[in-house]
Design a protein around this motif. Structure first.
Motif, short mmCIF file in Angstrom:
data_model
loop_
_atom_site.label_atom_id
_atom_site.label_comp_id
_atom_site.label_asym_id
_atom_site.label_seq_id
_atom_site.Cartn_x
_atom_site.Cartn_y
_atom_site.Cartn_z
N VAL A 79 34.44 38.50 43.35
CA VAL A 79 34.53 39.33 44.55
C VAL A 79 35.98 39.48 44.99
O VAL A 79 36.42 40.56 45.38
N ARG A 80 36.71 38.39 44.86
CA ARG A 80 38.12 38.45 45.25
C ARG A 80 38.87 39.46 44.39
O ARG A 80 39.66 40.25 44.88
N GLU A 83 37.83 42.89 45.50
CA GLU A 83 38.32 43.28 46.82
C GLU A 83 39.80 43.65 46.76
O GLU A 83 40.24 44.60 47.42
N ASP A 84 40.55 42.91 46.00
CA ASP A 84 41.97 43.21 45.91
C ASP A 84 42.21 44.63 45.42
O ASP A 84 43.04 45.35 45.96
N ASN A 87 40.99 47.23 48.06
CA ASN A 87 41.98 47.34 49.12
C ASN A 87 43.15 48.23 48.71
O ASN A 87 43.64 49.04 49.49
N ILE A 93 34.82 46.66 51.29
CA ILE A 93 33.67 46.24 50.55
C ILE A 93 32.59 45.63 51.44
O ILE A 93 32.88 44.91 52.39
N ILE B 70 38.35 34.48 50.12
CA ILE B 70 36.95 34.14 49.83
C ILE B 70 36.84 33.22 48.62
O ILE B 70 35.87 32.49 48.48
N LEU B 95 33.66 42.54 54.13
CA LEU B 95 34.47 41.36 53.88
C LEU B 95 35.93 41.70 53.59
O LEU B 95 36.22 42.57 52.78
N ASN B 97 39.91 39.93 52.83
CA ASN B 97 40.74 38.76 52.53
C ASN B 97 42.14 38.97 53.05
O ASN B 97 42.84 39.88 52.62
N TYR B 108 43.57 45.56 58.05
CA TYR B 108 42.12 45.43 57.94
C TYR B 108 41.43 45.68 59.27
O TYR B 108 40.41 46.34 59.35
#
Lengths: 335, 335
Positions: A79-80, A83-84, A87, A93, B70, B95, B97, B108
């Motif tokens: 997920v990390r 997400e990166d 972004n 997400i 995360i 979510l 980070n 964010y």
DNA sequence: CTGTTAGCGCGTTCAT
DNA sequence: ATGAACGCGCTAACAG
């Protein structure tokens, strides 16, 4: 209430259409009016209402990620990675935990559709045909992560689990092990984890070794499964000289159980994990394992999805990423 | 294109207002027409467009969660707790980070505002005053998790980190340890982790023991910090008989470093962790630690937020959840 | 109890 | 190059 496009228009003395144009960098707006609008935007601290944009454009700049359970295993890392990249391209997400429950998956998928997510990352959950069909009927742009569907209808990002497992077990055999147990996911399951069992079978068969029911134990991928598994196998009188595990947590459970029986790892029994989670390198003894590029799987999948959303065609639709055998301290050569 | 409310209205031979009413269970709609509408909905496989709803109602049924990362530490567990409750009340979670990067946090938060999230769970990130002000200027309903702001302006869900740390270190002292090192977050930081250092100080002072600079080491909460920390402390000639760590990962790093120096845990040196992550109970030796109710922190925080969103008033605004000292195998009595 | 209508904030023709 | 006007799908008065 936050400023709206109307306020900006009034403030700048232009029409909302013009404001919209400078925001979306469309057409050639006169430099001077553009400047006026930008100043007005700054003065009012305006930022476009994404919800209204979404309603109009049918795109929400959000992407759903469906995982079995964010608090377990390998998902945070995946997920990390996702997400990166998300972004980077200005996507948010939406995270959902399915618990492998098909009804929950369906519900989440429905909600995501309603929220107009632009796409979906689906990590090895139930993978039921019903879900796959549902996804297609909704025309949901979906990337499978960590797994593939039988028919390869969906783009996917995985490693070759079967080959990786085979290679790991073959290594065990080459190192002189003659009696190798398997603890992990059942073969019947659809997801990627089950493929590891097939790889285990492949290696044994190729080496002319028997696949014994009494040397296998099935369960989830948690430590307790490892603990119970090896205990159960040994209590049936078997004494493997190596254990191939479907996850690093299982390996940890196995090692703990062995220790409780005063059996040393790796001197008496070798143990091989899978995934290479962070703790595998910190555990004592450090766990030899098969490394999946988890972060990369997430980021590659998200990149692929973004590309699809832009309607660019990807070079590939089925990424099979490299895995790696990591030699640490739980496997010992016996020849 | 999916069916819209208009299609349903036409199909059922009523107005869109009526359809809206049965969807939102508002007013008393005639049983018969309600039935007609429901049938039409089923026939068309209609589900309301949440984006359009959001635009109208100014509520998105989404809640943002901002975590530092995360993939590390305790967040997956907290997020899982939050998501379960969110799902219960038909909220989705977005979510993010932050990597403790204030600019990223700001970005964010801005996006979440634009996406009209109904509220925000903010887990111990930078906690900069600037962020706090920004949140208030945006009127973002926010719950602090794992931490509180100085002024207690935001509702929060935490444990009493300072007291927990003090209690843990006091236990160490009662068990006869006379030279206790600290490895963890620096005091200067704003977040909850720094409070653990204060608790460490409290305990030492109360026992009339000195707080020595040479016996402390600051860094992030990862295993490497523990490894480097204890190495550094010992290389300065010190030889603690116990180490109080700001996280379980640090404890693992410490134990590994000690082992590399042939120093036994707990026979020679006791080690105490913090958080009680899953692996703490699987590690060898099993780590004695201070358990935070992570899942509960997430779920309580989300419950609190949901309550606020309904404008019900909560019994409390600052939940301080119970922690627990967990005795396992890395602390030995020395008296 | 039900229908008509006016926006929510924005992007997009179609004119000018 | 710019503005007026419509509609995305829905909710919430207001009538009736």
């Amino acid at each position: 209430m936050a400023a709206s496009i109307k306020d900006v228009a009034r403030e700048a003395g232009v029409s909302i259409a013009t404001v919209s144009r400078v925001i979306n960098k469309v057409d050639v707006v006169n430099e001077e009016t553009k400047k006026k609008v930008k100043e007005a935007i700054d003065r009012l601290g305006y930022s476009p209402n994404i919800v209204a944009q979404s309603l109009k454009t049918q795109r929400s700049r959000s992407i759903g990620i469906l995982v079995p359970d964010i608090s377990s295993q390998v998902y945070p890392e995946i997920v990390r990675g996702a997400e990166d990249v998300a972004n980077m391209y200005d996507y948010s997400i939406i995270l959902c935990n399915s618990d492998f429950d098909m009804e929950k998956e369906k519900k989440y998928i429905k909600v995501m559709k309603e929220k107009m997510v632009d796409g979906l990352l689906y990590t090895s959950s139930s993978l039921e045909p019903e879900i796959l069909e549902y996804l297609q009927s909704l025309q949901m742009k979906t990337i499978l992560v960590e797994t593939t569907d039988e028919a390869q209808q969906f783009p996917s990002v995985t490693i070759d689990n079967r080959r990786a497992a085979k290679e790991a077990v073959t290594r065990l055999i080459e190192d002189g092990h003659r009696s190798i147990a398997y603890i992990g996911s059942k073969k019947a399951k659809r997801n990627a984890w089950a493929k590891r069992f097939e790889g285990y079978e492949d290696a044994l068969k190729e080496a002319g070794m028997p696949v014994e029911e009494a040397m296998t134990y099935y369960g989830d991928l948690k430590a307790q499964t490892g603990y119970n598994g090896i205990t159960s196998i040994m209590s049936s009188g078997k004494r493997p000289d190596a254990v191939f595990c479907g996850s690093d947590e299982i390996a940890m459970g196995v090692i703990n159980a062995l220790r409780d029986h005063d059996i040393r790892v790796p001197e008496d029994v070798s143990v091989m994990g899978f995934n290479d989670i962070y703790e595998a390198s910190i555990f004592y003894p450090k766990i030899s394992t098969v490394a999946q590029p988890l972060y990369d799987m997430g980021s590659v999948a998200m990149r692929l999805l973004v590309k699809k959303l832009k309607n660019e065609l990807a070079e590939e639709d089925h990424y099979v990423l490299p895995y790696q055998l990591v030699d640490r301290d739980t496997v010992k050569k016996r020849n």
